[in-house]
Design an enzyme around this catalytic site. Structure first.
Site, PDB file in Angstrom:
ATOM      1  N   CYS A 147       0.837  -1.203   0.000  1.00 33.99           N
ATOM      2  CA  CYS A 147       0.000   0.000   0.000  1.00 33.99           C
ATOM      3  C   CYS A 147       0.873   1.254   0.000  1.00 33.99           C
ATOM      4  O   CYS A 147       1.519   1.549  -0.984  1.00 33.99           O
ATOM      5  CB  CYS A 147      -0.996  -0.049   1.150  1.00 33.99           C
ATOM      6  SG  CYS A 147      -2.386   1.093   0.944  1.00 33.99           S
ATOM      7  N   HIS A 197      -3.467  -5.574   0.973  1.00 33.35           N
ATOM      8  CA  HIS A 197      -2.803  -5.795   2.258  1.00 33.35           C
ATOM      9  C   HIS A 197      -2.756  -7.276   2.631  1.00 33.35           C
ATOM     10  O   HIS A 197      -3.686  -7.779   3.287  1.00 33.35           O
ATOM     11  CB  HIS A 197      -3.563  -5.043   3.359  1.00 33.35           C
ATOM     12  CG  HIS A 197      -3.374  -3.570   3.359  1.00 33.35           C
ATOM     13  ND1 HIS A 197      -2.414  -2.939   4.125  1.00 33.35           N
ATOM     14  CD2 HIS A 197      -4.030  -2.583   2.692  1.00 33.35           C
ATOM     15  CE1 HIS A 197      -2.488  -1.631   3.934  1.00 33.35           C
ATOM     16  NE2 HIS A 197      -3.459  -1.393   3.065  1.00 33.35           N
ATOM     17  N   GLU A 216      -1.041  -8.603   4.964  1.00 34.68           N
ATOM     18  CA  GLU A 216      -0.967  -8.732   6.429  1.00 34.68           C
ATOM     19  C   GLU A 216      -2.343  -8.684   7.066  1.00 34.68           C
ATOM     20  O   GLU A 216      -2.512  -9.128   8.204  1.00 34.68           O
ATOM     21  CB  GLU A 216      -0.048  -7.644   7.014  1.00 34.68           C
ATOM     22  CG  GLU A 216      -0.645  -6.272   7.181  1.00 34.68           C
ATOM     23  CD  GLU A 216      -0.748  -5.464   5.892  1.00 34.68           C
ATOM     24  OE1 GLU A 216      -1.053  -4.256   5.975  1.00 34.68           O
ATOM     25  OE2 GLU A 216      -0.535  -6.022   4.797  1.00 34.68           O
TER      26      GLU A 216
END
Length: 224
Positions: free
Chosen positions: A85, A202, A204
């Site tokens: 990002c 993302h 994560e």
């Protein structure tokens, strides 16, 4: 492996990345950008957020931090580097990868789950998948539209450096499945080395089993 997660003023996904890596049993530490990279660094994450408030252009100011010279040098030595990002914006602004990320076609911030098609399965970032797999990973950005001049885009396509594309649930790459207007539905690209990658979604946030989808685990396992 010790992964250094570089924190800038305005980073807000550094702890998410650290938690996700720890969940996978990967050693990681958050490093303030002014302190430089620890000698034991064997992997680097440029995390999401709003470094320097996204002034000028998202990622442009963070790309001028002296630590980026260290990141570039480590990348040249084969150390895996992942920009997520805002980290992807920093990666492009610093020349780690080609192109830029700019304002979404909708001109608004978008936070939603998306589908990505795995374009290659022979890189460290996609070795856990098969080519053509569809993974479910969220986005959260206002400047996520990937842009690059037509000739350079053609070169990247020819060099097979597109890592992920936005697609529908069946893997079809369509205009409707493109959440931000990115050129050729590009969601993630490789640098000149396959150990360097940036992506707008993302991973994560799609890693912890008790939170939701875990399709992002495969990306982060490149650091194992």
């Amino acid at each position: 492996m010790t992964v250094s997660i570089v924190r800038f003023g305005g980073s807000n996904c550094d702890r998410d990345a650290a938690r996700a890596l720890a969940h996978l049993g990967i050693d990681a530490e958050i490093v303030w950008h002014e302190d430089g990279l620890p000698a034991e660094t064997t992997g680097i994450v440029l995390p999401g957020g709003f470094s320097y408030g996204d002034y000028l252009r998202a990622g442009a100011m963070a790309a001028q931090s002296p630590i980026i010279d260290e990141v570039t040098a480590r990348a040249a030595d084969g150390v895996p580097v992942l920009g997520i990002c805002n980290g992807a914006q920093i990666g492009c602004e610093s020349g780690l990868t080609d192109g830029v990320f700019t304002t979404n076609e909708s001109a608004r911030f978008q936070c939603e789950p998306v589908h990505l098609r795995v374009e290659r399965a022979d890189t460290p970032w996609t070795a856990a998948y098969d080519e053509g797999d569809v993974v479910h990973i969220p986005i959260a950005h206002g400047e996520g539209r990937y842009e690059i001049d037509a000739d350079r885009l053609e070169e990247i396509e020819a060099d097979d450096r597109v890592l992920f594309r936005y697609c529908d649930a069946d893997g079809a790459v369509t205009e409707e499945a493109n959440p931000n207007g990115s050129a050729h539905n590009v969601a993630g690209v490789l640098g000149e080395r396959e150990t360097v990658a940036v992506m707008m979604p993302h991973p994560e946030r799609a890693t912890l089993d008790h939170v939701g989808p875990t399709d992002g685990q495969g990306v982060l396992r490149a650091f194992e």
